[in-house]
Design a protein around this motif. Structure first.
Motif, PDB file in Angstrom:
ATOM      1  N   ILE A 167      33.753  35.319  34.657  1.00 25.78           N
ATOM      2  CA  ILE A 167      35.208  35.201  34.442  1.00 25.78           C
ATOM      3  C   ILE A 167      35.659  36.149  33.337  1.00 25.78           C
ATOM      4  O   ILE A 167      36.708  36.798  33.432  1.00 25.78           O
ATOM      5  CB  ILE A 167      35.583  33.746  34.103  1.00 25.78           C
ATOM      6  CG1 ILE A 167      35.382  32.853  35.325  1.00 25.78           C
ATOM      7  CG2 ILE A 167      37.037  33.654  33.620  1.00 25.78           C
ATOM      8  CD1 ILE A 167      35.478  31.369  35.032  1.00 25.78           C
ATOM      9  N   ILE A 198      36.397  39.788  34.406  1.00 24.30           N
ATOM     10  CA  ILE A 198      37.531  40.079  35.290  1.00 24.30           C
ATOM     11  C   ILE A 198      38.732  40.499  34.442  1.00 24.30           C
ATOM     12  O   ILE A 198      39.137  39.758  33.535  1.00 24.30           O
ATOM     13  CB  ILE A 198      37.905  38.853  36.142  1.00 24.30           C
ATOM     14  CG1 ILE A 198      36.711  38.388  36.974  1.00 24.30           C
ATOM     15  CG2 ILE A 198      39.090  39.169  37.055  1.00 24.30           C
ATOM     16  CD1 ILE A 198      36.945  37.078  37.700  1.00 24.30           C
ATOM     17  N   SER A 240      42.361  40.779  33.026  1.00 24.59           N
ATOM     18  CA  SER A 240      43.338  39.693  33.016  1.00 24.59           C
ATOM     19  C   SER A 240      44.388  39.819  34.117  1.00 24.59           C
ATOM     20  O   SER A 240      44.702  38.840  34.801  1.00 24.59           O
ATOM     21  CB  SER A 240      44.016  39.607  31.647  1.00 24.59           C
ATOM     22  OG  SER A 240      44.506  40.870  31.261  1.00 24.59           O
ATOM     23  N   ALA A 291      44.084  41.312  36.941  1.00 21.78           N
ATOM     24  CA  ALA A 291      43.419  41.060  38.216  1.00 21.78           C
ATOM     25  C   ALA A 291      43.255  39.558  38.443  1.00 21.78           C
ATOM     26  O   ALA A 291      43.469  39.059  39.556  1.00 21.78           O
ATOM     27  CB  ALA A 291      42.070  41.758  38.255  1.00 21.78           C
ATOM     28  N   LEU A 292      42.891  38.820  37.378  1.00 30.52           N
ATOM     29  CA  LEU A 292      42.729  37.372  37.517  1.00 30.52           C
ATOM     30  C   LEU A 292      44.055  36.706  37.846  1.00 30.52           C
ATOM     31  O   LEU A 292      44.114  35.809  38.698  1.00 30.52           O
ATOM     32  CB  LEU A 292      42.153  36.788  36.222  1.00 30.52           C
ATOM     33  CG  LEU A 292      41.845  35.287  36.252  1.00 30.52           C
ATOM     34  CD1 LEU A 292      40.838  34.951  37.339  1.00 30.52           C
ATOM     35  CD2 LEU A 292      41.327  34.813  34.892  1.00 30.52           C
ATOM     36  N   GLY A 327      46.409  38.073  39.490  1.00 29.95           N
ATOM     37  CA  GLY A 327      46.642  38.423  40.888  1.00 29.95           C
ATOM     38  C   GLY A 327      45.835  37.560  41.842  1.00 29.95           C
ATOM     39  O   GLY A 327      46.338  37.131  42.887  1.00 29.95           O
ATOM     40  N   PHE A 328      44.574  37.281  41.477  1.00 30.09           N
ATOM     41  CA  PHE A 328      43.725  36.440  42.329  1.00 30.09           C
ATOM     42  C   PHE A 328      44.274  35.016  42.442  1.00 30.09           C
ATOM     43  O   PHE A 328      44.131  34.365  43.479  1.00 30.09           O
ATOM     44  CB  PHE A 328      42.292  36.367  41.765  1.00 30.09           C
ATOM     45  CG  PHE A 328      41.539  37.668  41.823  1.00 30.09           C
ATOM     46  CD1 PHE A 328      41.779  38.596  42.835  1.00 30.09           C
ATOM     47  CD2 PHE A 328      40.585  37.977  40.859  1.00 30.09           C
ATOM     48  CE1 PHE A 328      41.093  39.799  42.877  1.00 30.09           C
ATOM     49  CE2 PHE A 328      39.890  39.171  40.897  1.00 30.09           C
ATOM     50  CZ  PHE A 328      40.148  40.087  41.909  1.00 30.09           C
ATOM     51  N   LEU A 329      44.882  34.529  41.358  1.00 29.44           N
ATOM     52  CA  LEU A 329      45.366  33.147  41.340  1.00 29.44           C
ATOM     53  C   LEU A 329      46.758  32.979  41.961  1.00 29.44           C
ATOM     54  O   LEU A 329      47.151  31.857  42.282  1.00 29.44           O
ATOM     55  CB  LEU A 329      45.404  32.629  39.894  1.00 29.44           C
ATOM     56  CG  LEU A 329      44.047  32.472  39.203  1.00 29.44           C
ATOM     57  CD1 LEU A 329      44.246  32.077  37.740  1.00 29.44           C
ATOM     58  CD2 LEU A 329      43.193  31.436  39.898  1.00 29.44           C
ATOM     59  N   PRO A 338      48.008  33.543  44.985  1.00 29.64           N
ATOM     60  CA  PRO A 338      48.130  32.874  46.290  1.00 29.64           C
ATOM     61  C   PRO A 338      47.737  31.403  46.279  1.00 29.64           C
ATOM     62  O   PRO A 338      47.943  30.717  47.284  1.00 29.64           O
ATOM     63  CB  PRO A 338      47.149  33.670  47.183  1.00 29.64           C
ATOM     64  CG  PRO A 338      46.781  34.887  46.417  1.00 29.64           C
ATOM     65  CD  PRO A 338      46.922  34.528  44.989  1.00 29.64           C
ATOM     66  N   VAL A 339      47.181  30.893  45.179  1.00 25.07           N
ATOM     67  CA  VAL A 339      46.723  29.504  45.147  1.00 25.07           C
ATOM     68  C   VAL A 339      47.920  28.569  45.236  1.00 25.07           C
ATOM     69  O   VAL A 339      48.883  28.714  44.476  1.00 25.07           O
ATOM     70  CB  VAL A 339      45.930  29.221  43.848  1.00 25.07           C
ATOM     71  CG1 VAL A 339      45.503  27.752  43.786  1.00 25.07           C
ATOM     72  CG2 VAL A 339      44.719  30.133  43.761  1.00 25.07           C
ATOM     73  N   ALA A 393      44.677  30.590  33.858  1.00 29.22           N
ATOM     74  CA  ALA A 393      43.943  31.831  33.607  1.00 29.22           C
ATOM     75  C   ALA A 393      43.467  31.897  32.154  1.00 29.22           C
ATOM     76  O   ALA A 393      42.313  32.253  31.881  1.00 29.22           O
ATOM     77  CB  ALA A 393      44.828  33.035  33.927  1.00 29.22           C
TER      78      ALA A 393
END
Length: 210
Positions: free
Chosen positions: A60, A63, A65, A67-68, A70-72, A74-75, A89
């Motif tokens: 974690i 990664i 910040s 990008a993280l 961005g990954f979260l 769609p949750v 995050a």
């Protein structure tokens, strides 16, 4: 217009953003404590979980910040509000120092003290709360200190996804090439990090002496 004049004219806006920043840091740190300290206790008592838990926390940290965030996005539920996403995050980034220091603190308790406590008839639960955690408290607090300082700095980037905080002033200043705006966000954030570091450092030293 100098920086002090700008802060005086926009003090309510700066105060509002400062409180948003403080809320994100406080909420994310609390979430990290609720998750990280029990995980540190778990791997201290069950070494088989050591590598997977620490490896996950280390991954974690690697990664970026943005990008993280961005990954979260769609949750479900998280992506609906940028503030929730930012808090999660920041909590994830704060896990590593809390897990590692909790593990180190508990494993660093003198085995003779642990055996003496067991000989007095303490249960494992009593041993944890009356012996191991009190003796490891200064090391755990050192991890909390690192986690808070990390969160204060990373919370400025949360403004990029609309989560608010002092980062709004910094990003606005970058867009407008306005150093006063950048400093109006950066200086209070740096001051918050320094105050947190000093306060928790003082408490850590007190616990170590006790």
């Amino acid at each position: 217009m100098n920086l002090l004049h700008f802060l005086a004219e926009n003090r309510m806006q700066v105060l509002e953003l400062f409180l948003e920043h403080l809320w994100m840091v406080g909420a994310s740190t609390l979430l990290a404590v609720i998750i990280g300290i029990p995980l540190g206790i778990m791997i201290a008592h069950w070494p088989a979980w050591n590598k997977p838990v620490l490896a996950g926390a280390n991954i974690i940290q690697t990664i970026p910040s943005l990008a993280l965030f961005g990954f979260l996005l769609p949750v479900p539920w998280l992506g609906d509000r940028a503030e929730r996403l930012a808090i999660l995050a920041l909590a994830l980034y704060a896990l590593l120092p809390l897990i590692r220091n909790t593990y180190t603190g508990i494993r660093g308790v003198d085995p003779a003290v642990v055996e003496a406590a067991r000989g007095m008839g303490l249960t494992e639960r009593q041993l944890l709360f009356k012996v191991e955690l009190p003796l490891a408290s200064s090391v755990i607090l050192s991890g909390l200190r690192i986690a808070v300082v990390i969160s204060v700095g990373l919370a400025t980037i949360a403004a990029a996804i609309g989560a608010g905080g002092l980062g709004e002033l910094i990003f606005r200043g970058l867009a407008m090439v306005n150093n006063q705006l950048i400093l109006a966000g950066a200086i209070p954030a740096a001051a918050l990090a320094l105050v947190a570091d000093f306060g928790l450092g003082w408490l850590e030293r007190r616990l170590r002496h006790r």
